[in-house]
Design an enzyme around this catalytic site. Structure first.
Site, PDB file in Angstrom:
ATOM      1  N   ASP A   2       0.826  -1.204   0.000  1.00  0.00           N
ATOM      2  CA  ASP A   2       0.000   0.000   0.000  1.00  0.00           C
ATOM      3  C   ASP A   2       0.865   1.260   0.000  1.00  0.00           C
ATOM      4  O   ASP A   2       1.943   1.284   0.591  1.00  0.00           O
ATOM      5  CB  ASP A   2      -0.896  -0.013   1.239  1.00  0.00           C
ATOM      6  CG  ASP A   2      -2.074   0.943   1.126  1.00  0.00           C
ATOM      7  OD1 ASP A   2      -2.370   1.396   0.003  1.00  0.00           O
ATOM      8  OD2 ASP A   2      -2.688   1.238   2.159  1.00  0.00           O
ATOM      9  N   GLY A   3       0.348   2.304  -0.654  1.00  0.00           N
ATOM     10  CA  GLY A   3       0.970   3.613  -0.566  1.00  0.00           C
ATOM     11  C   GLY A   3       1.715   4.082  -1.799  1.00  0.00           C
ATOM     12  O   GLY A   3       2.382   5.121  -1.760  1.00  0.00           O
ATOM     13  N   ARG A  52       0.707   9.312 -10.188  1.00  0.00           N
ATOM     14  CA  ARG A  52       0.490   8.114  -9.368  1.00  0.00           C
ATOM     15  C   ARG A  52       1.087   6.863 -10.010  1.00  0.00           C
ATOM     16  O   ARG A  52       1.610   5.981  -9.315  1.00  0.00           O
ATOM     17  CB  ARG A  52      -1.010   7.902  -9.141  1.00  0.00           C
ATOM     18  CG  ARG A  52      -1.622   8.848  -8.122  1.00  0.00           C
ATOM     19  CD  ARG A  52      -3.135   8.620  -8.029  1.00  0.00           C
ATOM     20  NE  ARG A  52      -3.468   7.249  -7.708  1.00  0.00           N
ATOM     21  CZ  ARG A  52      -3.523   6.756  -6.471  1.00  0.00           C
ATOM     22  NH1 ARG A  52      -3.240   7.528  -5.440  1.00  0.00           N
ATOM     23  NH2 ARG A  52      -3.849   5.489  -6.267  1.00  0.00           N
ATOM     24  N   HIS A  84       3.471   3.349  -8.742  1.00  0.00           N
ATOM     25  CA  HIS A  84       3.271   1.915  -8.981  1.00  0.00           C
ATOM     26  C   HIS A  84       4.513   1.291  -9.613  1.00  0.00           C
ATOM     27  O   HIS A  84       4.881   0.166  -9.271  1.00  0.00           O
ATOM     28  CB  HIS A  84       2.052   1.700  -9.869  1.00  0.00           C
ATOM     29  CG  HIS A  84       0.767   2.132  -9.245  1.00  0.00           C
ATOM     30  ND1 HIS A  84       0.356   1.670  -8.013  1.00  0.00           N
ATOM     31  CD2 HIS A  84      -0.209   2.992  -9.659  1.00  0.00           C
ATOM     32  CE1 HIS A  84      -0.810   2.219  -7.700  1.00  0.00           C
ATOM     33  NE2 HIS A  84      -1.164   3.021  -8.676  1.00  0.00           N
ATOM     34  N   SER A 142      -6.941  -5.497  -6.256  1.00  0.00           N
ATOM     35  CA  SER A 142      -8.147  -6.041  -5.634  1.00  0.00           C
ATOM     36  C   SER A 142      -9.344  -5.925  -6.569  1.00  0.00           C
ATOM     37  O   SER A 142      -9.322  -5.172  -7.550  1.00  0.00           O
ATOM     38  CB  SER A 142      -8.443  -5.305  -4.318  1.00  0.00           C
ATOM     39  OG  SER A 142      -9.010  -4.038  -4.584  1.00  0.00           O
ATOM     40  N   THR A 143     -10.406  -6.648  -6.225  1.00  0.00           N
ATOM     41  CA  THR A 143     -11.631  -6.555  -7.021  1.00  0.00           C
ATOM     42  C   THR A 143     -12.247  -5.162  -6.930  1.00  0.00           C
ATOM     43  O   THR A 143     -13.035  -4.771  -7.796  1.00  0.00           O
ATOM     44  CB  THR A 143     -12.657  -7.593  -6.523  1.00  0.00           C
ATOM     45  OG1 THR A 143     -12.783  -7.500  -5.094  1.00  0.00           O
ATOM     46  CG2 THR A 143     -12.217  -9.001  -6.886  1.00  0.00           C
ATOM     47  N   ARG A 148     -10.853   2.693  -9.689  1.00  0.00           N
ATOM     48  CA  ARG A 148      -9.861   3.747  -9.898  1.00  0.00           C
ATOM     49  C   ARG A 148      -9.953   4.298 -11.321  1.00  0.00           C
ATOM     50  O   ARG A 148     -10.575   3.684 -12.197  1.00  0.00           O
ATOM     51  CB  ARG A 148      -8.460   3.204  -9.624  1.00  0.00           C
ATOM     52  CG  ARG A 148      -8.263   2.799  -8.172  1.00  0.00           C
ATOM     53  CD  ARG A 148      -6.840   2.407  -7.883  1.00  0.00           C
ATOM     54  NE  ARG A 148      -6.659   2.087  -6.478  1.00  0.00           N
ATOM     55  CZ  ARG A 148      -5.476   1.859  -5.906  1.00  0.00           C
ATOM     56  NH1 ARG A 148      -4.374   1.906  -6.643  1.00  0.00           N
ATOM     57  NH2 ARG A 148      -5.403   1.594  -4.619  1.00  0.00           N
ATOM     58  N   LEU A 204      10.879 -20.822  -3.579  1.00  0.00           N
ATOM     59  CA  LEU A 204       9.855 -19.881  -3.133  1.00  0.00           C
ATOM     60  C   LEU A 204       8.680 -19.849  -4.097  1.00  0.00           C
ATOM     61  O   LEU A 204       8.871 -19.795  -5.319  1.00  0.00           O
ATOM     62  CB  LEU A 204      10.458 -18.477  -3.018  1.00  0.00           C
ATOM     63  CG  LEU A 204       9.482 -17.327  -2.739  1.00  0.00           C
ATOM     64  CD1 LEU A 204       9.005 -17.361  -1.296  1.00  0.00           C
ATOM     65  CD2 LEU A 204      10.118 -15.978  -3.063  1.00  0.00           C
ATOM     66  N   ARG A 239      -6.045  -1.910   8.248  1.00  0.00           N
ATOM     67  CA  ARG A 239      -7.217  -2.688   7.830  1.00  0.00           C
ATOM     68  C   ARG A 239      -6.769  -3.776   6.863  1.00  0.00           C
ATOM     69  O   ARG A 239      -5.670  -3.723   6.312  1.00  0.00           O
ATOM     70  CB  ARG A 239      -8.272  -1.780   7.185  1.00  0.00           C
ATOM     71  CG  ARG A 239      -7.783  -0.980   6.006  1.00  0.00           C
ATOM     72  CD  ARG A 239      -8.900  -0.132   5.398  1.00  0.00           C
ATOM     73  NE  ARG A 239      -8.409   0.693   4.311  1.00  0.00           N
ATOM     74  CZ  ARG A 239      -7.957   1.937   4.439  1.00  0.00           C
ATOM     75  NH1 ARG A 239      -7.944   2.514   5.631  1.00  0.00           N
ATOM     76  NH2 ARG A 239      -7.517   2.617   3.395  1.00  0.00           N
ATOM     77  N   LEU A 240      -7.664  -4.746   6.628  1.00  0.00           N
ATOM     78  CA  LEU A 240      -7.329  -5.891   5.772  1.00  0.00           C
ATOM     79  C   LEU A 240      -7.738  -5.698   4.327  1.00  0.00           C
ATOM     80  O   LEU A 240      -7.244  -6.402   3.443  1.00  0.00           O
ATOM     81  CB  LEU A 240      -7.985  -7.160   6.328  1.00  0.00           C
ATOM     82  CG  LEU A 240      -7.456  -7.634   7.679  1.00  0.00           C
ATOM     83  CD1 LEU A 240      -8.171  -8.912   8.104  1.00  0.00           C
ATOM     84  CD2 LEU A 240      -5.954  -7.876   7.623  1.00  0.00           C
ATOM     85  N   SER A 241      -8.677  -4.798   4.062  1.00  0.00           N
ATOM     86  CA  SER A 241      -9.068  -4.480   2.683  1.00  0.00           C
ATOM     87  C   SER A 241      -9.456  -5.703   1.868  1.00  0.00           C
ATOM     88  O   SER A 241      -9.020  -5.876   0.727  1.00  0.00           O
ATOM     89  CB  SER A 241      -7.959  -3.695   1.975  1.00  0.00           C
ATOM     90  OG  SER A 241      -7.741  -2.458   2.615  1.00  0.00           O
TER      91      SER A 241
END
Length: 257
Positions: free
Chosen positions: A37-38, A50, A54, A82-83, A88, A148, A211-213
């Site tokens: 996030d951020g 923005r 990213h 996320s869904t 955006r 991994l 928060r979990l979002s």
């Protein structure tokens, strides 16, 4: 004291651990989940678009994947889109949909060399063809890798995942392949997109949000939460190791004493 982790790092080409830092090699989380996030706020602080936040965040993905791999994390799940992120601006969404292709084009060779297996969870039906093709190609080329697991949550929402699991369970009960009395937590987990993977031992969220979002709501039931105030593009390997140290200081009791 030269512990097992330090010896392993020296044997495998040198450690990225800061001088004087040690981690308990017997208490490395198997599965680390991260809400990255951020990015947008990082860019805004620098008077940048923005989308450049990213792109900067994509570089952090590489560094944290490398760090996780080197200390022996088995699964790294990254919340990439996320869904709800479809809300955006269109140009930002289009840019975000190009990033997996860009990242995998640049990094797939090194991921293969590191024995990393690429996976994706989330609803593939809404993804642009170029995004899906890049991910499927990466999955195919790394499917036999045994190191991994780099698991991207892309167009993922936990509520949608659980509803889909309930629908499939109901269908299997109706057609007789599953008895209602046999539905346990383990059975329910087997219908989720993380089936076959251990639940996350630790969740990291950057940017100071608490928060979990809609991320892994079922799977995070007993995870250790670590909230980091800095933005994702600034999240360093040092920050990651600090989070691992904090995890190792905690006592995981799972409801017991």
């Amino acid at each position: 004291m030269l512990d097992k982790l330090t010896r392993w790092m020296q044997k495998n080409g040198g450690s990225t651990l800061p001088e004087g830092m040690t981690l308990d090699p017997d208490n490395i989380p198997q599965h680390v989940a991260i809400i990255m996030d951020g990015n947008g706020r990082w860019a805004r602080q620098r008077a940048l678009p923005r989308v450049l936040g990213h792109r900067a965040g994509m570089k952090t993905v590489k560094e944290i994947t490398k760090a996780a791999d080197e200390i022996g994390v088995k699964v790294l799940t990254l919340y990439a889109f996320s869904t709800e992120n479809w809300k955006r601006p269109t140009d930002e969404v289009e840019f975000l949909m190009k990033l997996p292709q860009e990242f995998l084009t640049m990094e797939l060779g090194e991921l293969i060399e590191r024995n990393v297996q690429v996976r994706m969870m989330g609803d593939q039906t809404k993804l642009p063809a170029h995004t899906l093709q890049a991910i499927m190609e990466a999955q195919e080329k790394t499917k036999t890798n045994t190191g991994l697991i780099l698991n991207f949550a892309l167009n993922y929402g936990s509520r949608a995942e659980m509803l889909d699991a309930v629908r499939h369970i109901a269908a299997d009960v109706r057609n007789g392949t599953l008895a209602e009395a046999d539905i346990t937590e383990d059975v329910f987990s087997s219908y989720l997109e993380t089936r076959g993977l251990p639940d996350p031992d630790m969740l990291i969220r950057t940017s100071g949000e608490l928060r979990l979002s809609n991320f892994l709501l079922w799977q995070l039931a007993y995870s250790e939460f670590i909230f980091h105030d800095g933005f994702w593009p600034d999240f360093s390997q040092q920050d990651f190791y600090n989070a691992i140290q904090e995890y190792q200081r905690r006592s995981r009791r799972y409801g017991a004493l």
